[in-house]
Write a protein that holds these residues in place. Structure first.
Motif, PDB file in Angstrom:
ATOM      1  N   UNK A  91       0.844  -1.202   0.000  1.00 20.11           N
ATOM      2  CA  UNK A  91       0.000   0.000   0.000  1.00 20.11           C
ATOM      3  C   UNK A  91       0.871   1.240   0.000  1.00 20.11           C
ATOM      4  N   UNK A  92       0.736   2.033  -1.051  1.00 23.51           N
ATOM      5  CA  UNK A  92       1.453   3.303  -1.150  1.00 23.51           C
ATOM      6  C   UNK A  92       0.445   4.399  -0.825  1.00 23.51           C
ATOM      7  N   UNK A  93       0.587   4.967   0.351  1.00 24.28           N
ATOM      8  CA  UNK A  93      -0.374   5.964   0.818  1.00 24.28           C
ATOM      9  C   UNK A  93      -1.429   5.307   1.691  1.00 24.28           C
ATOM     10  N   UNK A  94      -1.312   5.488   2.994  1.00 27.99           N
ATOM     11  CA  UNK A  94      -2.291   4.909   3.914  1.00 27.99           C
ATOM     12  C   UNK A  94      -2.943   6.000   4.758  1.00 27.99           C
ATOM     13  N   UNK A  95      -3.308   7.088   4.070  1.00 29.72           N
ATOM     14  CA  UNK A  95      -4.161   8.088   4.690  1.00 29.72           C
ATOM     15  C   UNK A  95      -5.554   7.496   4.806  1.00 29.72           C
ATOM     16  N   UNK A 113      -6.443   3.742   4.066  1.00 28.88           N
ATOM     17  CA  UNK A 113      -6.858   2.885   5.175  1.00 28.88           C
ATOM     18  C   UNK A 113      -8.154   2.156   4.856  1.00 28.88           C
ATOM     19  N   UNK A 114      -9.016   2.784   4.081  1.00 30.80           N
ATOM     20  CA  UNK A 114     -10.252   2.118   3.653  1.00 30.80           C
ATOM     21  C   UNK A 114      -9.927   0.897   2.793  1.00 30.80           C
ATOM     22  N   UNK A 115      -8.995   1.063   1.857  1.00 34.41           N
ATOM     23  CA  UNK A 115      -8.556  -0.075   1.035  1.00 34.41           C
ATOM     24  C   UNK A 115      -7.865  -1.134   1.898  1.00 34.41           C
ATOM     25  N   UNK A 116      -7.063  -0.675   2.846  1.00 35.99           N
ATOM     26  CA  UNK A 116      -6.345  -1.591   3.728  1.00 35.99           C
ATOM     27  C   UNK A 116      -7.324  -2.452   4.528  1.00 35.99           C
ATOM     28  N   UNK A 117      -8.358  -1.829   5.068  1.00 30.92           N
ATOM     29  CA  UNK A 117      -9.364  -2.574   5.838  1.00 30.92           C
ATOM     30  C   UNK A 117     -10.005  -3.669   4.991  1.00 30.92           C
ATOM     31  N   UNK A 118     -10.313  -3.347   3.736  1.00 33.11           N
ATOM     32  CA  UNK A 118     -10.923  -4.346   2.846  1.00 33.11           C
ATOM     33  C   UNK A 118      -9.973  -5.513   2.599  1.00 33.11           C
ATOM     34  N   UNK A 119      -8.717  -5.202   2.336  1.00 35.18           N
ATOM     35  CA  UNK A 119      -7.736  -6.255   2.051  1.00 35.18           C
ATOM     36  C   UNK A 119      -7.535  -7.168   3.252  1.00 35.18           C
ATOM     37  N   UNK A 128      -1.306   0.613  11.274  1.00 39.79           N
ATOM     38  CA  UNK A 128      -0.829  -0.526  12.065  1.00 39.79           C
ATOM     39  C   UNK A 128      -1.869  -0.933  13.104  1.00 39.79           C
ATOM     40  N   UNK A 129      -2.606   0.038  13.610  1.00 38.94           N
ATOM     41  CA  UNK A 129      -3.693  -0.269  14.526  1.00 38.94           C
ATOM     42  C   UNK A 129      -4.782  -1.088  13.852  1.00 38.94           C
ATOM     43  N   UNK A 130      -5.084  -0.754  12.609  1.00 38.52           N
ATOM     44  CA  UNK A 130      -6.090  -1.506  11.836  1.00 38.52           C
ATOM     45  C   UNK A 130      -5.610  -2.937  11.611  1.00 38.52           C
ATOM     46  N   UNK A 131      -4.326  -3.079  11.255  1.00 42.37           N
ATOM     47  CA  UNK A 131      -3.747  -4.413  11.032  1.00 42.37           C
ATOM     48  C   UNK A 131      -3.825  -5.238  12.315  1.00 42.37           C
ATOM     49  N   UNK A 132      -3.448  -4.644  13.434  1.00 43.80           N
ATOM     50  CA  UNK A 132      -3.475  -5.354  14.717  1.00 43.80           C
ATOM     51  C   UNK A 132      -4.898  -5.747  15.101  1.00 43.80           C
ATOM     52  N   UNK A 133      -5.841  -4.859  14.859  1.00 45.49           N
ATOM     53  CA  UNK A 133      -7.239  -5.137  15.190  1.00 45.49           C
ATOM     54  C   UNK A 133      -7.774  -6.332  14.416  1.00 45.49           C
TER      55      UNK A 133
END
Length: 199
Positions: A39-43, A47-53, A76-81
């Motif tokens: 992920x390039x850019x996790x603003x 972060x919305x894309x990150x949550x989906x992945x 990183x908080x989203x990943x840990x959650x």
């Protein structure tokens, strides 16, 4: 039981993956094989894309890159959650994304940076042999768009602009009706409204 919103969110990332990744990656015969994303850019949009992945069992988030510590920390908080392994973190200024592209383990990247970076990052990613999903808009001029097309053709790497409205159920239904000539010959269509004129 999942809500309709959860279902749509979960299937949206699958749709993007199917579009930007080849069938042997998306529909792997091995249950152990996962799509490895950077992920390039996790603003907030990233972060919305990150949550989906992170909700997918067939996706592994390998690396995240941003220029702001706060956005990295939130991600990183989203990943840990989600209980997923901590990805590689790149926080090396505006050109730090190139370090992410050097990671040979990454199959594809999601670019969600400010729009003025989209073209150059997409080109660099394709040249690094990564499949690319890039937030809108990818090119600001016709020439820039052709540069993206030529890079995709030269490298053999697809680029998908992550415009999702056109894949909404209602938009796809209208497209289907147009193809079946339900409206007759369209002579004017106004975007973002339900106003359609037919001859």
């Amino acid at each position: 039981m999942k809500s309709r919103r959860d279902f749509i969110k979960t299937t949206a990332v699958a749709g993007a993956a199917i579009t930007i990744l080849p069938s042997h990656v998306v529909f792997s015969k091995s249950a152990e094989s996962k799509i490895k994303l950077g992920f390039i850019g996790v603003g907030l949009r990233g972060q919305s894309h990150l949550e989906l992945a992170l909700k997918r069992d067939d996706v592994e988030v390998v690396s995240i890159c941003d220029i702001q510590q706060r956005m990295i920390d939130m991600s990183l908080g989203i990943v840990a959650q989600e209980g997923k392994p901590k990805p590689q973190v790149i926080l090396d200024g505006p050109n730090g994304y190139k370090k992410l592209l050097d990671n040979k383990d990454i199959d594809a990247v999601i670019i969600a940076t400010p729009w003025e970076w989209h073209k150059v990052m997409s080109i660099d990613a394709m040249n690094a042999k990564k499949y690319v999903g890039c937030e809108v808009i990818t090119g600001m001029t016709v020439d820039e768009c052709w540069e993206l097309v030529r890079t995709s053709e030269k490298t053999g790497m697809p680029l998908m602009m992550l415009e999702n409205v056109c894949y909404r159920r209602d938009a796809m239904a209208v497209l289907n009706m147009v193809r079946q000539n339900v409206f007759g010959e369209l002579i004017h269509c106004k975007a973002a409204t339900s106003t359609t004129y037919a001859k």
